[in-house]
Design an enzyme around this catalytic site. Structure first.
Site, PDB file in Angstrom:
ATOM      1  N   HIS A   7       0.828  -1.197   0.000  1.00  0.00           N
ATOM      2  CA  HIS A   7       0.000   0.000   0.000  1.00  0.00           C
ATOM      3  C   HIS A   7       0.867   1.253   0.000  1.00  0.00           C
ATOM      4  O   HIS A   7       2.054   1.198   0.259  1.00  0.00           O
ATOM      5  CB  HIS A   7      -0.961   0.029   1.194  1.00  0.00           C
ATOM      6  CG  HIS A   7      -0.303   0.252   2.525  1.00  0.00           C
ATOM      7  ND1 HIS A   7       0.219  -0.765   3.277  1.00  0.00           N
ATOM      8  CD2 HIS A   7      -0.082   1.394   3.224  1.00  0.00           C
ATOM      9  CE1 HIS A   7       0.737  -0.272   4.396  1.00  0.00           C
ATOM     10  NE2 HIS A   7       0.562   1.048   4.386  1.00  0.00           N
ATOM     11  N   GLU A  56      -3.838   3.885   1.523  1.00  0.00           N
ATOM     12  CA  GLU A  56      -4.198   4.123   2.921  1.00  0.00           C
ATOM     13  C   GLU A  56      -4.385   5.617   3.140  1.00  0.00           C
ATOM     14  O   GLU A  56      -3.475   6.397   2.910  1.00  0.00           O
ATOM     15  CB  GLU A  56      -3.098   3.598   3.847  1.00  0.00           C
ATOM     16  CG  GLU A  56      -3.321   3.902   5.305  1.00  0.00           C
ATOM     17  CD  GLU A  56      -2.132   3.537   6.175  1.00  0.00           C
ATOM     18  OE1 GLU A  56      -2.203   3.797   7.390  1.00  0.00           O
ATOM     19  OE2 GLU A  56      -1.127   3.002   5.651  1.00  0.00           O
ATOM     20  N   HIS A  75       3.934  11.446  -6.542  1.00  0.00           N
ATOM     21  CA  HIS A  75       2.535  11.274  -6.918  1.00  0.00           C
ATOM     22  C   HIS A  75       2.199   9.796  -7.026  1.00  0.00           C
ATOM     23  O   HIS A  75       3.081   8.950  -7.072  1.00  0.00           O
ATOM     24  CB  HIS A  75       2.235  11.980  -8.257  1.00  0.00           C
ATOM     25  CG  HIS A  75       3.000  11.417  -9.410  1.00  0.00           C
ATOM     26  ND1 HIS A  75       4.241  11.880  -9.758  1.00  0.00           N
ATOM     27  CD2 HIS A  75       2.707  10.424 -10.282  1.00  0.00           C
ATOM     28  CE1 HIS A  75       4.678  11.200 -10.804  1.00  0.00           C
ATOM     29  NE2 HIS A  75       3.772  10.310 -11.140  1.00  0.00           N
ATOM     30  N   GLU A 117      -1.421  10.832 -11.255  1.00  0.00           N
ATOM     31  CA  GLU A 117      -1.188  10.749 -12.697  1.00  0.00           C
ATOM     32  C   GLU A 117      -2.147   9.737 -13.313  1.00  0.00           C
ATOM     33  O   GLU A 117      -2.351   8.645 -12.760  1.00  0.00           O
ATOM     34  CB  GLU A 117       0.261  10.306 -12.956  1.00  0.00           C
ATOM     35  CG  GLU A 117       0.628  10.240 -14.406  1.00  0.00           C
ATOM     36  CD  GLU A 117       2.089   9.842 -14.630  1.00  0.00           C
ATOM     37  OE1 GLU A 117       2.505   9.820 -15.797  1.00  0.00           O
ATOM     38  OE2 GLU A 117       2.798   9.544 -13.642  1.00  0.00           O
TER      39      GLU A 117
END
Length: 122
Positions: A7, A56, A75, A117
């Site tokens: 994550h 998360e 990003h 993105e």
């Protein structure tokens, strides 16, 4: 020894607003939640129903100011099988913050200013 992505985490000011944004913009759904017994934090994990990788979202009760995102040079990236429909949806939402038409990509910004993105499936 082998490693695999599990994550990524971002901290958010308004948890419900962020959950709603990620659901509408990217189709992510809550897959699990952890709340501190003392109410000091809530962790919400969002998934895409395609991979095991999760996002998360961390909400901290005592945090009241916007997060410092620096120059926003980091990003997340999501791929889509329909760039035209995705671009139209994000245009309607008013969340596109940068486009690179030469590369065929664009970025959206979430309620806390994090950039995401959007790339075509290869």
């Amino acid at each position: 020894m082998k490693f695999a992505f599990n994550h990524n985490n971002i901290n958010v000011i308004d948890l419900e607003k962020s959950i709603a944004f990620y659901k509408e913009a990217l189709g992510l759904k809550e897959i699990r939640r952890k709340e501190a017994a003392d109410g000091s934090f809530i962790l919400v994990f969002l998934g895409d129903d395609s991979t095991s990788h999760a996002l998360e979202l961390t909400w901290l009760r005592d945090w009241e100011r916007p997060y410092n995102l620096g120059d926003n040079e980091f990003h997340l990236a999501f791929e889509t099988d329909d760039m035209e429909a995705a671009h139209e949806k994000h245009s309607q939402m008013g969340c596109i913050c940068f486009e690179n038409k030469t590369m065929g990509i664009y970025f959206i910004s979430d309620p806390d200013g994090y950039w995401i993105e959007i790339i075509p499936t290869k």
